[in-house]
Design a protein around this motif. Structure first.
Motif, mmCIF file in Angstrom:
data_model
loop_
_atom_site.group_PDB
_atom_site.id
_atom_site.type_symbol
_atom_site.label_atom_id
_atom_site.label_comp_id
_atom_site.label_asym_id
_atom_site.label_seq_id
_atom_site.Cartn_x
_atom_site.Cartn_y
_atom_site.Cartn_z
ATOM 1 N N ASN A 99 -26.460 28.028 -21.783
ATOM 2 C CA ASN A 99 -27.335 26.986 -22.317
ATOM 3 C C ASN A 99 -27.093 25.653 -21.612
ATOM 4 N N GLU A 100 -25.834 25.350 -21.377
ATOM 5 C CA GLU A 100 -25.486 24.103 -20.689
ATOM 6 C C GLU A 100 -26.061 24.100 -19.276
ATOM 7 N N LEU A 101 -26.013 25.252 -18.601
ATOM 8 C CA LEU A 101 -26.550 25.346 -17.254
ATOM 9 C C LEU A 101 -28.063 25.152 -17.252
ATOM 10 N N GLN B 273 -32.508 18.165 -15.643
ATOM 11 C CA GLN B 273 -32.234 16.722 -15.547
ATOM 12 C C GLN B 273 -33.075 16.015 -14.477
ATOM 13 N N PRO B 274 -33.247 16.573 -13.276
ATOM 14 C CA PRO B 274 -34.075 15.866 -12.278
ATOM 15 C C PRO B 274 -35.510 15.640 -12.751
ATOM 16 N N THR B 275 -36.044 16.638 -13.460
ATOM 17 C CA THR B 275 -37.405 16.479 -13.988
ATOM 18 C C THR B 275 -37.452 15.396 -15.053
ATOM 19 N N TYR C 167 -39.727 11.456 -15.748
ATOM 20 C CA TYR C 167 -40.607 11.142 -16.887
ATOM 21 C C TYR C 167 -39.925 10.296 -17.982
ATOM 22 N N ILE C 168 -38.684 9.898 -17.740
ATOM 23 C CA ILE C 168 -37.887 9.252 -18.797
ATOM 24 C C ILE C 168 -38.517 7.953 -19.305
ATOM 25 N N ILE D 103 -30.904 10.295 -23.558
ATOM 26 C CA ILE D 103 -31.752 11.441 -23.197
ATOM 27 C C ILE D 103 -31.246 12.105 -21.924
ATOM 28 N N LEU D 104 -30.890 11.315 -20.929
ATOM 29 C CA LEU D 104 -30.391 11.888 -19.677
ATOM 30 C C LEU D 104 -29.070 12.618 -19.888
ATOM 31 N N SER D 105 -28.230 12.101 -20.860
ATOM 32 C CA SER D 105 -26.949 12.781 -21.127
ATOM 33 C C SER D 105 -27.151 14.153 -21.767
#
Length: 387
Positions: free
Chosen positions: A36-38, A44-46, A50-51, A89-91
């Motif tokens: 799940n972590e993977l 993350q790049p996507t 859009y962040i 969100i990024l974390s």
């Protein structure tokens, strides 16, 4: 404050008793596995692309809620929150969900609780954020990737929420504990005040209002206690019975206020001349008594002579006195000593040329119990009253 109880001496993890083992256990409970972590990390790049738009959409919805808008309060705060939300969100897609990640979630909970965000507002915000992220995932991710990504995100957000709620619960427990301490402190303070007031009431009930000397019953009780001490220490005790001469006439002629002033002055005088273990009381309307510790008959007579002169000087009033002494060879009862002093006072009043009669009681009584104790000798010190 005890160092172990001071929150500044412990990390947030220590305060909430969270260890590496606890973090691993929670991951297992929520099914948050390495795979799940993977999956989350790959998105993350996507998310980075859009962040900004996602955060703008999130706060557009949040600020439409009156309670949230009032908490945010101004544009500067809103901008800071947006930057913090981007970081959060990024974390979620950083792939590192260990100790530092958990600390950041705990801090989120602490800050939310501190600024007054209620649990339901926090949960509604999380729900809205997850909804927006899920929409983005479904929009930009292939069908075979969207479902496992959303499932992984659900597990991670549940993991996050569990720690945030730990801080809410811990804060409530701390508030309850502090409130309990304050209540206990208040109760203790109130108990001390009640005890103080009770003692004051007891003192008022035991003492005469005018002279502040003991009332008859407390005086006799105190005399009994002192008797026990004198007997064990083998020291004499003298009881002085004092009566104000013509007190009723003073009240009739000059008014009760004048009589009260005389009583107050005599009470003040007796308190001033008393030693540590002496006892004084107002026994009747115009009669007072004082028990002198470690005082034989000769010392009692000297005390009485000075007392009569001082009271006459300070009040302009004469007093008649009866003195009785007992011990150290033999001790009568407190009741007998009081009766003996009263008898000597009666003799002083009967013989108008005498202000003082005294006696020492040091023989066993020959009469039945309750009779007047026989007196070894009756020595009368005669003093012609001035005026």
């Amino acid at each position: 404050m005890d160092k172990t109880m001071n929150p500044t001496s412990q990390s947030i993890l220590q305060q909430l008793h969270i260890s590496d083992w606890n973090i691993r256990l929670r991951k297992e409970c929520f099914g948050l596995l390495n795979e799940n972590e993977l999956i989350l990390t790959q998105f993350q790049p996507t998310m980075q692309k859009y962040i900004d738009g996602l955060v703008e959409e999130f706060y557009k919805h949040q600020t439409s809620i009156d309670e949230v808008a009032l908490l945010i309060n101004d544009a500067d705060t809103l901008e800071r929150l947006k930057q913090a939300q981007k970081h959060y969100i990024l974390s979620l897609f950083a792939g590192d969900y260990e100790e530092e990640y958990v600390k950041s979630r705990l801090r989120i909970g602490i800050v939310h609780k501190r600024i007054g965000v209620s649990p339901f507002l926090y949960l509604s915000g999380i729900q809205q954020l997850k909804h927006l992220i899920n929409q983005l995932i479904e929009k930009v991710s292939p069908d075979d990737m969207a479902k496992p990504l959303i499932e992984s995100l659900d597990k991670l957000i549940l993991f996050d929420v569990s720690y945030v709620f730990d801080t809410y619960i811990n804060s409530l427990v701390t508030e309850t504990t502090n409130a309990k301490k304050k209540i206990e402190q208040y109760a203790s303070s109130l108990e001390e005040k009640i005890q103080e007031r009770t003692q004051q009431i007891e003192l008022l009930s035991q003492t005469d209002n005018l002279t502040t000397l003991l009332n008859p019953t407390p005086f006799i009780e105190a005399l009994q206690r002192e008797f026990n001490r004198h007997i064990s220490s083998q020291i004499p005790v003298s009881l002085i019975a004092i009566e104000i001469e013509n007190f009723a006439k003073i009240n009739e002629t000059h008014g009760h206020q004048q009589g009260n002033v005389i009583l107050e002055k005599i009470g003040t005088y007796l308190r001033k001349v008393m030693h540590e273990n002496d006892i004084a009381g107002r026994i009747g309307n115009d009669q007072l008594s004082i028990a002198l510790s470690n005082c034989d008959e000769d010392k009692a007579i000297d005390f009485c002579k000075k007392l009569v002169m001082d009271i006459s000087t300070q009040t302009g009033t004469f007093v008649n006195i009866g003195s009785a002494t007992t011990g150290p060879d033999y001790y009568c009862s407190p009741k007998d000593l009081i009766q003996a002093a009263d008898s000597q006072l009666y003799l002083s009043k009967r013989h108008h040329e005498s202000f003082l009669n005294s006696v020492t009681i040091n023989d066993m009584p020959s009469q039945s119990e309750g009779d007047t104790t026989p007196l070894k000798h009756d020595r009368t010190n005669r003093h012609k009253q001035a005026g």
